[in-house]
Motif scaffolding. Structure first.
Motif, PDB file in Angstrom:
ATOM      1  N   ILE A   9      21.678  26.098  29.834  1.00 29.29           N
ATOM      2  CA  ILE A   9      22.348  25.328  30.590  1.00 29.29           C
ATOM      3  C   ILE A   9      22.181  23.809  30.438  1.00 29.29           C
ATOM      4  CG2 ILE A   9      21.113  25.459  32.720  1.00 29.29           C
ATOM      5  CD1 ILE A   9      24.160  25.580  34.159  1.00 29.29           C
ATOM      6  N   GLY A  10      23.233  23.014  30.497  1.00 34.29           N
ATOM      7  CA  GLY A  10      23.000  21.530  30.402  1.00 34.29           C
ATOM      8  C   GLY A  10      24.335  20.617  29.797  1.00 34.29           C
ATOM      9  N   LYS A  11      24.277  19.478  29.674  1.00 28.96           N
ATOM     10  CA  LYS A  11      25.400  18.828  29.302  1.00 28.96           C
ATOM     11  C   LYS A  11      25.748  19.089  27.977  1.00 28.96           C
ATOM     12  CE  LYS A  11      27.050  13.757  29.431  1.00 28.96           C
ATOM     13  NZ  LYS A  11      27.687  13.800  28.259  1.00 28.96           N
ATOM     14  N   ASN A  12      27.007  19.303  27.651  1.00 31.86           N
ATOM     15  CA  ASN A  12      27.523  19.593  26.450  1.00 31.86           C
ATOM     16  C   ASN A  12      27.453  18.525  25.450  1.00 31.86           C
ATOM     17  OD1 ASN A  12      28.915  21.705  24.781  1.00 31.86           O
ATOM     18  ND2 ASN A  12      31.010  20.120  24.977  1.00 31.86           N
ATOM     19  N   ASP A  13      27.295  19.054  24.175  1.00 29.41           N
ATOM     20  CA  ASP A  13      26.998  18.119  23.038  1.00 29.41           C
ATOM     21  C   ASP A  13      27.494  18.892  21.903  1.00 29.41           C
ATOM     22  OD1 ASP A  13      26.545  15.847  21.707  1.00 29.41           O
ATOM     23  OD2 ASP A  13      24.562  15.883  22.140  1.00 29.41           O
ATOM     24  N   VAL A  14      27.657  18.247  20.978  1.00 28.31           N
ATOM     25  CA  VAL A  14      27.862  18.950  19.343  1.00 28.31           C
ATOM     26  C   VAL A  14      26.666  19.671  18.913  1.00 28.31           C
ATOM     27  CG1 VAL A  14      28.788  18.445  17.041  1.00 28.31           C
ATOM     28  CG2 VAL A  14      29.806  17.088  18.986  1.00 28.31           C
ATOM     29  N   GLY A  15      26.911  20.978  18.563  1.00 29.11           N
ATOM     30  CA  GLY A  15      25.753  21.666  17.794  1.00 29.11           C
ATOM     31  C   GLY A  15      24.993  22.286  18.343  1.00 29.11           C
ATOM     32  N   MET A  16      25.065  22.312  19.866  1.00 33.56           N
ATOM     33  CA  MET A  16      23.877  22.975  20.705  1.00 33.56           C
ATOM     34  C   MET A  16      23.923  24.193  20.298  1.00 33.56           C
ATOM     35  SD  MET A  16      24.005  21.038  24.392  1.00 33.56           S
ATOM     36  CE  MET A  16      24.819  22.340  25.032  1.00 33.56           C
ATOM     37  N   ALA A  17      25.029  25.040  20.517  1.00 27.94           N
ATOM     38  CA  ALA A  17      24.911  26.547  20.208  1.00 27.94           C
ATOM     39  C   ALA A  17      24.501  26.809  18.637  1.00 27.94           C
ATOM     40  CB  ALA A  17      26.322  27.061  20.351  1.00 27.94           C
ATOM     41  N   ALA A  18      24.908  25.867  17.648  1.00 26.12           N
ATOM     42  CA  ALA A  18      24.292  26.175  16.565  1.00 26.12           C
ATOM     43  C   ALA A  18      22.820  25.940  16.560  1.00 26.12           C
ATOM     44  CB  ALA A  18      25.114  25.177  15.389  1.00 26.12           C
ATOM     45  N   ASN A  19      22.275  25.041  17.096  1.00 26.02           N
ATOM     46  CA  ASN A  19      21.059  24.865  16.861  1.00 26.02           C
ATOM     47  C   ASN A  19      20.145  26.001  17.526  1.00 26.02           C
ATOM     48  OD1 ASN A  19      20.760  22.351  15.754  1.00 26.02           O
ATOM     49  ND2 ASN A  19      21.356  21.399  18.048  1.00 26.02           N
ATOM     50  N   ILE A  20      20.490  26.560  18.669  1.00 29.48           N
ATOM     51  CA  ILE A  20      20.041  27.767  19.218  1.00 29.48           C
ATOM     52  C   ILE A  20      20.123  28.986  18.383  1.00 29.48           C
ATOM     53  CG2 ILE A  20      19.934  29.415  21.048  1.00 29.48           C
ATOM     54  CD1 ILE A  20      20.960  26.642  22.662  1.00 29.48           C
ATOM     55  N   CYS A  21      21.345  29.269  17.802  1.00 29.35           N
ATOM     56  CA  CYS A  21      21.689  30.320  16.820  1.00 29.35           C
ATOM     57  C   CYS A  21      20.879  30.396  15.609  1.00 29.35           C
ATOM     58  CB  CYS A  21      23.073  30.506  16.682  1.00 29.35           C
ATOM     59  SG  CYS A  21      23.926  31.094  18.017  1.00 29.35           S
ATOM     60  N   THR A  22      20.729  29.062  14.961  1.00 30.66           N
ATOM     61  CA  THR A  22      19.975  28.841  13.828  1.00 30.66           C
ATOM     62  C   THR A  22      18.385  29.328  14.162  1.00 30.66           C
ATOM     63  OG1 THR A  22      21.368  27.162  12.949  1.00 30.66           O
ATOM     64  CG2 THR A  22      19.294  27.200  12.249  1.00 30.66           C
ATOM     65  N   TYR A  23      17.916  28.954  15.227  1.00 28.43           N
ATOM     66  CA  TYR A  23      16.475  29.154  15.665  1.00 28.43           C
ATOM     67  C   TYR A  23      16.401  30.821  15.454  1.00 28.43           C
ATOM     68  CZ  TYR A  23      12.257  30.690  17.911  1.00 28.43           C
ATOM     69  OH  TYR A  23      11.322  31.256  18.257  1.00 28.43           O
ATOM     70  N   LEU A  24      17.340  31.435  16.318  1.00 26.79           N
ATOM     71  CA  LEU A  24      17.336  32.841  16.453  1.00 26.79           C
ATOM     72  C   LEU A  24      17.516  33.553  15.022  1.00 26.79           C
ATOM     73  CD1 LEU A  24      19.642  33.518  19.503  1.00 26.79           C
ATOM     74  CD2 LEU A  24      17.010  33.375  19.527  1.00 26.79           C
ATOM     75  N   ALA A  25      18.388  33.223  14.331  1.00 26.34           N
ATOM     76  CA  ALA A  25      18.586  33.773  12.568  1.00 26.34           C
ATOM     77  C   ALA A  25      17.341  33.207  11.844  1.00 26.34           C
ATOM     78  CB  ALA A  25      19.727  33.166  12.007  1.00 26.34           C
ATOM     79  N   GLU A  26      16.891  32.277  11.928  1.00 28.13           N
ATOM     80  CA  GLU A  26      15.385  32.006  11.305  1.00 28.13           C
ATOM     81  C   GLU A  26      14.221  32.724  11.737  1.00 28.13           C
ATOM     82  OE1 GLU A  26      15.225  27.802  11.568  1.00 28.13           O
ATOM     83  OE2 GLU A  26      16.620  27.410   9.818  1.00 28.13           O
ATOM     84  N   SER A  27      14.287  33.278  13.109  1.00 31.88           N
ATOM     85  CA  SER A  27      13.257  34.043  13.502  1.00 31.88           C
ATOM     86  C   SER A  27      13.572  35.596  13.462  1.00 31.88           C
ATOM     87  CB  SER A  27      12.919  33.760  14.895  1.00 31.88           C
ATOM     88  OG  SER A  27      12.638  32.313  14.955  1.00 31.88           O
ATOM     89  N   ASN A  28      14.531  35.863  12.835  1.00 32.58           N
ATOM     90  CA  ASN A  28      15.217  37.380  12.691  1.00 32.58           C
ATOM     91  C   ASN A  28      15.150  38.015  13.997  1.00 32.58           C
ATOM     92  OD1 ASN A  28      15.783  39.407  10.810  1.00 32.58           O
ATOM     93  ND2 ASN A  28      13.938  40.395  11.171  1.00 32.58           N
TER      94      ASN A  28
END
Length: 90
Positions: A9-28
């Motif tokens: 949760i937080g103030k909306n900004d461009v790329g937030m979901a992408a940053n989190i999903c990238t971390y998850l993908a890189e961590s398998n």
């Protein structure tokens, strides 16, 4: 399967979901279910993920996601599914 509940949760900004999903993908870490809502300028996302294929421990993942959240300006909370379920049982 080792399922974890991740809430963001937080103030909306461009790329937030992408940053989190990238971390998850890189961590398998596999996303099993995801929902996200933007209400005015507030971003809210909840995920159920499976960490059984990851070499990252729960504690390390929770710490790294907390740090990522601080970097992108959101609060990220990770909870084991069994604890989340027990806490929300009536």
């Amino acid at each position: 399967m080792s399922r974890i509940i991740i809430s963001v949760i937080g103030k909306n900004d461009v790329g937030m979901a992408a940053n989190i999903c990238t971390y998850l993908a890189e961590s398998n870490i596999n996303i099993l279910d995801i929902t996200q809502t933007i209400l005015k300028e507030i971003f809210d996302m909840m995920m159920i993920v499976d960490i059984s294929g990851s070499k990252t421990s729960f504690d390390d993942m929770a710490h790294e996601l907390d740090k990522l959240g601080q970097e992108i300006g959101v609060k990220i909370l990770c909870q084991r599914e069994e604890i989340f379920t027990s806490m929300h049982r009536i």
